[in-house]
Design an enzyme around this catalytic site. Structure first.
Site, short mmCIF file in Angstrom:
data_model
loop_
_atom_site.label_atom_id
_atom_site.label_comp_id
_atom_site.label_asym_id
_atom_site.label_seq_id
_atom_site.Cartn_x
_atom_site.Cartn_y
_atom_site.Cartn_z
N SER A 53 0.48 -1.50 -0.14
CA SER A 53 0.22 -0.23 0.18
C SER A 53 0.95 1.22 -0.41
O SER A 53 0.57 2.36 -0.57
CB SER A 53 -1.11 0.28 1.68
OG SER A 53 0.19 -0.13 2.22
N GLY A 88 -1.93 -4.00 1.03
CA GLY A 88 -1.66 -5.35 1.48
C GLY A 88 -1.36 -6.56 1.28
O GLY A 88 -1.44 -7.60 1.91
N ASN A 119 4.10 -5.21 5.87
CA ASN A 119 2.66 -6.82 6.54
C ASN A 119 3.12 -7.79 6.77
O ASN A 119 2.85 -8.09 7.71
CB ASN A 119 2.06 -6.54 5.24
CG ASN A 119 0.44 -5.80 4.46
OD1 ASN A 119 0.51 -4.59 5.59
ND2 ASN A 119 1.27 -4.93 3.53
N ASP A 209 -2.40 7.13 9.58
CA ASP A 209 -2.83 6.47 10.04
C ASP A 209 -1.35 5.25 11.55
O ASP A 209 -1.81 4.81 11.25
CB ASP A 209 -3.80 5.07 9.62
CG ASP A 209 -2.88 4.89 8.95
OD1 ASP A 209 -1.15 4.79 8.45
OD2 ASP A 209 -3.43 3.78 8.07
N HIS A 212 0.10 4.79 7.11
CA HIS A 212 0.08 4.72 5.31
C HIS A 212 0.64 6.16 6.48
O HIS A 212 0.03 6.98 6.30
CB HIS A 212 -1.23 4.91 5.35
CG HIS A 212 -1.77 3.38 5.21
ND1 HIS A 212 -2.02 2.41 5.85
CD2 HIS A 212 -1.19 1.98 3.91
CE1 HIS A 212 -2.67 1.37 5.82
NE2 HIS A 212 -1.78 1.00 4.56
#
Length: 220
Positions: A53, A88, A119, A209, A212
């Site tokens: 991402s 993801g 991830n 967040d 990201h």
């Protein structure tokens, strides 16, 4: 020859590690495979970004549900780079895209930027296993694209506090990734400190967040 090792046809060495075995997203394939296929329709430039991402959201606008770096992408990369980031993704899904997914078919980029692995770490893989997956990707790209040069980016820091356990895992992973570089065809750089405050914390101004990048983060 090992008849039980499906991935021998792609010259991937046999491994018991899930991080090194190509796979799709399973129950998410209903959106993931079509999204992947759309990625393959992009113009193919000499610079290729591969990742998750963090790479994918380069091409999301600032007013998107997931605000991204489109303004900066358009200024700096739109006419020279192709974005093969999928939100993801982990090392094993990137391996599937490169092999069974045939994302490099008739495509010979001169330069590749690879950013992958967060991830894996966030979902429980060890730094050692995560690096093994990154090495599998790197080795495969070197075989497939012997004349291309590759820049591996160190995994970016995430979560707000400097003492968060994930930070130590990221540092350990990056120390190992660094050893994959030969500074001739494969290079390594860790720019993670750019996103940190002096006390090591991360602000939502830079990572919306604490994982990201915000539009400002992409600009940085």
């Amino acid at each position: 020859k090992d008849a039980d090792w499906k991935w021998e046809r792609y010259d991937l060495p046999k491994s018991e590690l899930k991080t090194c075995i190509p796979e799709t997203r399973g129950d998410q394939d209903f959106w993931w495979k079509p999204y992947f296929q759309e990625k393959l329709k992009q113009p193919r430039h000499n610079l290729l970004f591969i990742g998750d991402s963090i790479t994918d959201f380069w091409t999301y606008p600032a007013d998107h549900q997931y605000p991204g770096g489109l303004n900066t992408w358009n200024k700096r990369y739109r006419d020279i780079a192709t974005n093969f980031g999928i939100t993801g993704d982990k090392t094993q899904t990137v391996l599937w895209r490169l092999t069974e997914g045939k994302s490099l078919e008739s495509y010979t980029p001169k330069h590749i930027v690879l950013l992958i692995g967060i991830n894996n770490l966030l979902q429980g893989d060890t730094p050692e296993d995560t690096v093994a997956g990154i090495k599998a990707i790197t080795d495969y790209l070197r075989k497939m694209l012997p004349d291309s040069k590759m820049l591996i980016l160190g995994i970016f820091p995430c979560h707000k506090q400097a003492a968060d356990p994930i930070r130590a895992k990221i540092r350990m992973t990056n120390e190992r990734i660094k050893k994959l570089a030969d500074s001739q065809r494969v290079y390594f750089v860790d720019i993670g400190n750019v996103f940190l405050e002096k006390d090591g914390t991360i602000t939502k101004d830079v990572m919306r967040d604490w994982l990201h990048l915000s539009p400002k983060g992409y600009e940085m």
